[in-house]
Structure formats: C-alpha cells, structure tokens
Design a protein around this motif. Structure first.
Motif, short mmCIF file in Angstrom:
data_model
loop_
_atom_site.label_atom_id
_atom_site.label_comp_id
_atom_site.label_asym_id
_atom_site.label_seq_id
_atom_site.Cartn_x
_atom_site.Cartn_y
_atom_site.Cartn_z
N GLN A 216 -2.09 -0.18 -1.53
CA GLN A 216 -2.45 0.62 -0.37
C GLN A 216 -3.88 1.13 -0.49
OE1 GLN A 216 1.33 3.00 -0.90
NE2 GLN A 216 1.15 3.14 1.32
N ALA A 217 -4.25 1.57 -1.69
CA ALA A 217 -5.61 2.07 -1.88
C ALA A 217 -6.63 0.96 -1.66
CB ALA A 217 -5.75 2.64 -3.30
N LEU A 218 -6.31 -0.24 -2.11
CA LEU A 218 -7.25 -1.36 -1.96
C LEU A 218 -7.38 -1.81 -0.51
CD1 LEU A 218 -6.30 -3.45 -5.12
CD2 LEU A 218 -8.41 -2.15 -4.74
N ARG A 219 -6.44 -1.41 0.33
CA ARG A 219 -6.55 -1.72 1.76
C ARG A 219 -7.31 -0.64 2.53
NH1 ARG A 219 -1.05 -3.35 1.05
NH2 ARG A 219 -0.33 -1.42 2.03
N ARG A 350 -5.26 7.58 -9.06
CA ARG A 350 -5.52 6.20 -8.67
C ARG A 350 -6.89 6.06 -8.02
NH1 ARG A 350 0.04 6.57 -8.19
NH2 ARG A 350 1.27 4.70 -8.66
N TYR A 351 -7.17 6.92 -7.05
CA TYR A 351 -8.45 6.83 -6.35
C TYR A 351 -9.62 7.13 -7.29
CZ TYR A 351 -6.90 6.04 -1.53
OH TYR A 351 -6.41 5.47 -0.39
N ALA A 352 -9.44 8.12 -8.16
CA ALA A 352 -10.50 8.43 -9.12
C ALA A 352 -10.70 7.28 -10.10
CB ALA A 352 -10.17 9.72 -9.87
N GLY A 353 -9.61 6.63 -10.49
CA GLY A 353 -9.73 5.49 -11.39
C GLY A 353 -10.43 4.31 -10.76
N LEU A 354 -10.09 4.02 -9.48
CA LEU A 354 -10.76 2.93 -8.78
C LEU A 354 -12.24 3.23 -8.61
CD1 LEU A 354 -8.08 2.02 -6.08
CD2 LEU A 354 -8.88 0.56 -7.95
N TRP A 355 -12.56 4.49 -8.27
CA TRP A 355 -13.98 4.82 -8.15
C TRP A 355 -14.66 4.75 -9.52
CZ3 TRP A 355 -17.50 8.22 -10.16
CH2 TRP A 355 -18.74 8.28 -9.51
N GLY A 356 -13.99 5.23 -10.57
CA GLY A 356 -14.58 5.21 -11.91
C GLY A 356 -14.86 3.81 -12.42
N SER A 357 -14.12 2.81 -11.90
CA SER A 357 -14.39 1.44 -12.34
C SER A 357 -15.79 0.99 -11.95
CB SER A 357 -13.34 0.49 -11.75
OG SER A 357 -13.45 0.43 -10.33
N THR A 406 -14.54 8.82 12.73
CA THR A 406 -13.92 8.11 13.84
C THR A 406 -12.75 8.92 14.39
OG1 THR A 406 -14.53 5.98 12.92
CG2 THR A 406 -12.77 5.99 14.56
N PRO A 407 -12.73 9.20 15.70
CA PRO A 407 -11.60 9.95 16.27
C PRO A 407 -10.31 9.14 16.18
CG PRO A 407 -13.51 9.91 17.77
CD PRO A 407 -13.78 8.92 16.68
N ASN A 408 -9.23 9.87 16.02
CA ASN A 408 -7.90 9.26 15.99
C ASN A 408 -7.73 8.25 14.87
OD1 ASN A 408 -7.24 10.71 18.35
ND2 ASN A 408 -8.18 9.11 19.61
N ALA A 409 -8.54 8.35 13.84
CA ALA A 409 -8.40 7.44 12.69
C ALA A 409 -8.25 8.28 11.44
CB ALA A 409 -9.61 6.52 12.57
N PRO A 410 -7.03 8.75 11.15
CA PRO A 410 -6.82 9.68 10.04
C PRO A 410 -7.11 9.03 8.71
CG PRO A 410 -4.72 8.88 10.86
CD PRO A 410 -5.77 8.36 11.80
N THR A 411 -7.54 9.84 7.76
CA THR A 411 -7.73 9.38 6.39
C THR A 411 -6.37 9.14 5.77
OG1 THR A 411 -7.66 11.60 5.50
CG2 THR A 411 -9.81 10.78 6.20
N PRO A 412 -6.29 8.42 4.64
CA PRO A 412 -5.01 8.22 3.98
C PRO A 412 -4.30 9.52 3.66
CG PRO A 412 -6.65 6.73 3.09
CD PRO A 412 -7.36 7.66 4.02
N ARG A 413 -5.07 10.56 3.33
CA ARG A 413 -4.44 11.85 3.02
C ARG A 413 -3.73 12.40 4.25
NH1 ARG A 413 -7.36 16.85 0.04
NH2 ARG A 413 -7.38 15.25 -1.55
#
Length: 423
Positions: A216-219, A350-357, A406-413
């Motif tokens: 999901q994070a990679l998408r 997960r997100y911090a790990g992907l960014w840390g890579s 972007t309006p009406n485009a919520p973040t994953p959170r």
C-alpha cells in the motif's frame, strides 16, 4: 490502535520543552548520539579493507554490500517497528550489531567479509526509522515532533563529527579492528537501554492485518515524489562524507585537510541548530506541509556542495562543508514532517523506513557522480552536477506540493481514519 508508547504521550497543549520530555525520548537522543559517535564501521570500512590487502575493485564491492545492507535494514526495521514495537526492534537490532561488528573486525576472506559487511549494513542505521516512529507516537503535535527531530539531527551531526576525529586517533593508536569492537559495545549499551527504558508492546494491541502494508505504501504516489525529491537532496548532503574526500584528493589534499572540513561542518551545526530548529518548529505549528522548505533545502545543499567543485584549498572545502549545513538541517526536519503527514496510523515505521532507504541510495550515488565528474571535466563538472541534482530535487517538490493540496484527495492517513470511522 493505540501506540505502544501511548501511555507516555505528551499532552496536546504541551510546549515540548526539554524538561517535559519523557525518559524514552532522552534515551533515544542519547542513544542516537552514542551509536553515531562510535559508529566507526562505515567511515573506516574502506581503510579496513585496504589494510587487509584487498584491491580497490574489491573494496568497492565491500562498500557496496554495506550500502545494500543499509537499504534492506531501513525497510526491514521500519516494518519490525510497526509490527513488534520500538523496544523489541531496537533490542534485537542492537543485539545483532553486537555480534556482526566483531565478526567484521576479525574475518579475512573475501566472501565472509562481504557477508559480514552486508549484515553490519543492515543494523548500522536500524535505529533511524524506529526512533522516527517513536517520536511520532509520543508527541501528538507537529511542532513537538519537529522540535525533537531537530535535536535528534543535531545529535547525529555532532556524533558524526566526533566519529572522524576520535576514530582517526584510535585507528592510529589501537588499530582498525578495535574500532569495530568499540562500535559493537556502543550498540550493546543502546540495546540494553532500549530494553530497560522502552515499554513492551501490550498483547493484543493490534495485528499486522489492521496496519497498512508495504504494498500500500509503495502505491502512494506522494511517497514516491517525496522519496525522489529527498534522494536528490540527500545525494548533495551525502557528498560531504563521500564525494568531498574524492574531490580533495584530486587537489592533492590529505586526510588531515578532510578532517578540518568535518570540524567546519560540526561547528556550523552547533551554531545554527539552536536558531533553525525552534524556527522550523514554529513553522510546523502553522499546519501547512513543509514542501517549500524541502525545495529550499535541496537548492541550498546543491549550491553549498557545488562550491566544493570550485574549491582548491582546505579553506575553500571547509567553506563548502559549512555552507551545506542550513540545507541539511532543513532537509531532515522538512522531510520528517512530510513523512509523518503521509504515514497512516500504525505505519510510521514503514514510511520512515522507506524514506530512510534513500540515505543508502544517496551514499552510493554521491561518490559515483563525483567519480564521473572528475573523469569528465573535473571540479567544474562536479559543480554543475551537484547544483543540478539539488535543483532537480527542488523541482520535484512542485508536484509533491500540488498532490498534497489537491482537493478531495485525502492522504493515506486521512483515508485510514475515514475507513476506521466507517467500520
């Protein structure tokens, strides 16, 4: 689901002053400084391989295997932090480092050295995504998170400066293998502190099924844009430790001269952090995403390290190393803010790990770009390449900012919160 450190969460109206930080945060900051100050494995790995009689080509493969392990470790430890909690992840990672580092110091054959180097790379920076998730879970407001992350970055920089100076002295007096043993002891101390100070994850506190997965994070297109922009900026930042020695060697400057650049870099961190960190914390409190500051940091890093390509003296290289510091401070704080915004509940690690890579990719990309520049025009080419890399990172922040607005485009959170409410 509640955080594993929810019982120690700071109240929302807290001003996050240092005396109100819980012991787990102090342990995280002190531990960060300790393992960075005694983190001799990466900066002295090429010298160790050279002392063992390996060729430059083999040394390159050894350093590359460390980078590959670093990348795997960021992703893996991010997942472990979300799945099992900071206490278990730090305990096991630091325990593995306590074993891997002495092995790295004592092995002699190419195959065993490559394997031990890869394993050391996996656990070398394991604490980064874990502590990022810990800070996000402990402090509920953006301003608090930014302030603590700023001081964590301060600990990393001062520790890294100490690594070079102290490591050089110890290598000359006690030998390079001793450095790896000391690194292992520092990791063991941090591991013990994590086990005793961090609360365990409570049984039934949530399953991995309820948490966003890596797929999901990679998408998440926003995370990709953030990663690409950060990679450009981090490549410029990583040049302080990877490309700078290559450029200085091409001008006939020795390791002592390079040591002075690290002193200049650390001095700039000491001077600027007490001013920049509170200011950035105040900006975070305003609520908007820090994409503009991320773009500014990439430009500052590109220009600052681009000066290194024009330098031909120790003074000039020291100026470049110091000029890059404002961009470096802003980069880590702004990127940390954006990672926290994008990460759904339960996926901070997960997100911090992907960014840390991206850190691992940057320390591979920076010397490759420097080597190409030196063989295709020298310092002037290096200036254009570094400045261009920083400019590209700033340009990528434009679509990132647009996607966040972007309006009406919520973040994953936000999407995760909506799903939780619906259920």
């Amino acid at each position: 689901m509640p955080s594993p450190v929810a019982t120690q969460q700071i109240a929302p109206d807290s001003d996050a002053k240092a005396h109100r930080w819980p012991p787990i945060i102090w342990a995280a900051l002190i531990g960060t400084f300790t393992i960075r100050a005694f983190g001799f494995a990466y900066p002295f790995l090429p010298y160790h391989a050279n002392d063992l009689g390996f060729s430059a080509h083999m040394t390159g493969w050894i350093v590359a295997s460390f980078g590959a392990g670093w990348l795997v470790g960021q992703v893996g430890c991010g997942w472990l932090s979300d799945r099992f909690g900071p206490r278990a992840t730090l305990g096991y990672a630091m325990g593995a480092a306590t074993v891997a580092l002495p092995v790295l110091a004592e092995v002699r054959s190419p195959v065993t050295l490559l394997v031990s180097t890869f394993l050391t790379g996996v656990v070398y920076d394991a604490a980064r995504p874990v502590i990022t998730a810990l800070i996000d879970d402990t402090f509920p407001t953006k301003a608090q998170q930014i302030l603590v992350n700023g001081w964590r970055h301060f600990c990393v920089n001062i520790g890294a400066a100490l690594t070079g100076s102290l490591g050089g002295y110890l290598a000359a007096t006690a030998g390079l293998p001793t450095l790896f043993w000391i690194n292992a002891c520092a990791c063991a101390l941090f591991g013990f502190a994590a086990v005793f100070l961090l609360p365990p994850r409570r049984t039934g506190q949530g399953t991995d099924r309820s948490r966003p997965s890596y797929s999901q994070a990679l998408r998440d297109s926003r995370l990709w844009l953030l990663s690409l922009a950060s990679l450009c900026a981090l490549t410029c930042a990583g040049s302080v430790f990877t490309a700078l020695p290559m450029l200085m060697s091409s001008d006939g400057l020795d390791a002592t001269a390079y040591g002075w650049t690290q002193v200049a870099n650390a001095a700039a961190v000491l001077l600027l952090s007490p001013f920049l960190t509170p200011w950035l914390s105040g900006r975070a409190a305003q609520g908007g995403p820090m994409t503009g500051l991320l773009a500014a940091s990439s430009l500052l890093l590109g220009i600052g390290m681009g000066l290194a390509g024009l330098a031909d003296s120790t003074y000039g290289y020291c100026l470049a190393a110091a000029a890059a510091v404002p961009g470096e401070i802003i980069l880590f704080i702004a990127a940390g803010d954006l990672v926290s915004r994008l990460a759904p509940p339960g996926a901070h690690g997960r997100y911090a790990g992907l960014w840390g890579s991206n850190l691992a990719l940057a320390v591979i990309a920076a010397p490759l770009l420097a080597a190409w520049s030196l063989s295709h025009g020298g310092g002037i080419t290096a200036t254009w390449v570094i400045c261009g890399t920083g400019a590209l990172g700033a340009v990528l922040c434009w679509p990132l900012h647009s996607s966040l607005r972007t309006p009406n485009a919520p973040t994953p959170r936000e999407s995760s919160r909506t799903a939780s409410t619906a259920s």
